[in-house]
Motif scaffolding. Structure first.
Motif, short mmCIF file in Angstrom:
data_model
loop_
_atom_site.label_atom_id
_atom_site.label_comp_id
_atom_site.label_asym_id
_atom_site.label_seq_id
_atom_site.Cartn_x
_atom_site.Cartn_y
_atom_site.Cartn_z
N SER A 7 1.04 -1.30 -0.09
CA SER A 7 -0.28 0.00 -0.21
C SER A 7 0.85 1.21 -0.20
CB SER A 7 -0.94 0.05 1.33
OG SER A 7 -0.18 0.21 2.69
N GLY A 8 0.43 2.52 -0.54
CA GLY A 8 1.05 3.75 -0.44
C GLY A 8 1.35 4.32 -1.52
N GLY A 9 1.36 3.82 -2.88
CA GLY A 9 1.52 4.23 -3.89
C GLY A 9 0.70 5.42 -4.28
N GLY A 10 0.84 6.15 -5.43
CA GLY A 10 0.31 7.41 -5.86
C GLY A 10 0.81 8.16 -6.74
N LEU A 11 0.25 9.49 -6.58
CA LEU A 11 0.85 10.40 -7.63
C LEU A 11 1.28 11.36 -6.96
CD1 LEU A 11 1.12 11.96 -10.21
CD2 LEU A 11 -1.21 12.81 -10.21
N ILE A 99 12.31 -15.87 1.93
CA ILE A 99 12.20 -16.84 3.21
C ILE A 99 12.93 -18.24 2.86
CG2 ILE A 99 10.38 -18.11 4.37
CD1 ILE A 99 8.41 -16.08 3.53
N VAL A 100 13.82 -18.34 3.58
CA VAL A 100 14.89 -19.28 3.48
C VAL A 100 15.46 -19.19 1.96
CG1 VAL A 100 15.64 -21.95 3.57
CG2 VAL A 100 13.63 -20.95 4.75
N LEU A 101 15.25 -20.00 0.93
CA LEU A 101 15.96 -19.54 -0.36
C LEU A 101 14.89 -19.36 -1.32
CD1 LEU A 101 18.54 -22.63 -0.45
CD2 LEU A 101 18.86 -20.18 0.17
N GLU A 102 13.61 -18.99 -1.11
CA GLU A 102 12.71 -18.52 -1.82
C GLU A 102 12.24 -17.04 -2.06
OE1 GLU A 102 10.34 -22.78 -1.76
OE2 GLU A 102 9.22 -21.03 -2.77
N ASP A 103 12.10 -16.47 -3.05
CA ASP A 103 11.52 -15.21 -3.18
C ASP A 103 9.96 -15.03 -3.45
OD1 ASP A 103 14.51 -13.91 -4.80
OD2 ASP A 103 14.20 -14.15 -2.58
N TYR A 104 9.45 -14.18 -2.70
CA TYR A 104 8.19 -13.86 -2.91
C TYR A 104 7.76 -12.39 -3.12
CZ TYR A 104 7.83 -18.39 -0.32
OH TYR A 104 7.83 -19.38 -0.16
N TRP A 105 6.70 -12.26 -4.08
CA TRP A 105 6.47 -10.59 -4.74
C TRP A 105 5.06 -10.23 -4.21
CZ3 TRP A 105 10.68 -8.35 -6.73
CH2 TRP A 105 11.76 -9.31 -6.96
N GLY A 106 5.18 -8.95 -4.05
CA GLY A 106 3.59 -8.20 -4.33
C GLY A 106 3.35 -7.94 -5.66
N GLN A 107 2.01 -7.45 -5.62
CA GLN A 107 1.48 -7.30 -6.97
C GLN A 107 1.92 -5.99 -7.61
OE1 GLN A 107 0.16 -6.56 -4.24
NE2 GLN A 107 -0.55 -4.34 -4.41
N GLY A 108 2.54 -5.03 -6.91
CA GLY A 108 3.07 -4.00 -7.36
C GLY A 108 2.20 -2.61 -7.21
N THR A 109 2.68 -1.45 -6.91
CA THR A 109 1.91 -0.38 -6.68
C THR A 109 2.70 0.69 -7.37
OG1 THR A 109 0.96 1.16 -5.06
CG2 THR A 109 3.41 0.31 -4.40
N GLN A 110 1.93 1.60 -8.16
CA GLN A 110 2.47 2.52 -8.99
C GLN A 110 2.83 3.86 -8.29
OE1 GLN A 110 2.87 2.70 -12.71
NE2 GLN A 110 3.80 4.58 -12.19
N VAL A 111 4.05 4.28 -8.46
CA VAL A 111 4.51 5.62 -7.97
C VAL A 111 4.66 6.47 -9.13
CG1 VAL A 111 6.36 6.91 -6.42
CG2 VAL A 111 5.39 4.61 -5.64
N THR A 112 3.91 7.63 -9.07
CA THR A 112 4.30 8.72 -10.23
C THR A 112 4.68 9.79 -9.57
OG1 THR A 112 2.52 7.34 -11.70
CG2 THR A 112 3.08 9.59 -12.20
#
Length: 115
Positions: A7-11, A99-112
């Motif tokens: 959370s927290g993205g925006g223009l 987490i250990v040897l695996e990477d996890y990703w969020g969905q992405g948030t746009q910053v303009t």
């Protein structure tokens, strides 16, 4: 399964500030590191900032002195405070967790950042 919620993205105007938050959930036992990547149109995805459980922090050179990453280990949450934003900071920002040897990703948030 692990989920990352951003959370927290925006223009914002150039020179302004934003703070992004990312909470990890899903029965996490050993969260080694959390951080932020970003990807601008036509550009490669790059690591912006990373913080380990022990508190080691890394920043890409272009954000040093402007961005501050922090982490609440109890809440499995990572934050990045972004100050003095520039138009070249415009990108989709992705939370990640290792987490250990695996990477996890969020969905992405746009910053303009407007000039």
């Amino acid at each position: 399964q692990v989920q990352l919620v951003e959370s927290g993205g925006g223009l914002v105007q150039a020179g302004g500030s934003l703070t992004l938050s990312c909470a990890a959930s899903g029965g996490i036992f050993n969260l080694n590191a959390m951080g932020w990547y970003r990807q601008a149109p036509g550009k490669q995805r790059e690591l912006v900032a990373r913080i380990t459980t022990g508190g080691t922090i890394n920043y890409v050179d272009s954000v040093k002195g402007r961005f501050t990453i922090s982490r609440n280990n109890t809440k499995n949450t990572v934050y990045v405070q972004m100050n003095s934003l520039k138009p070249e900071d415009t990108a989709v920002y992705y939370c990640y967790a290792r987490i250990v040897l695996e990477d996890y990703w969020g969905q992405g948030t746009q910053v303009t950042v407007s000039s």
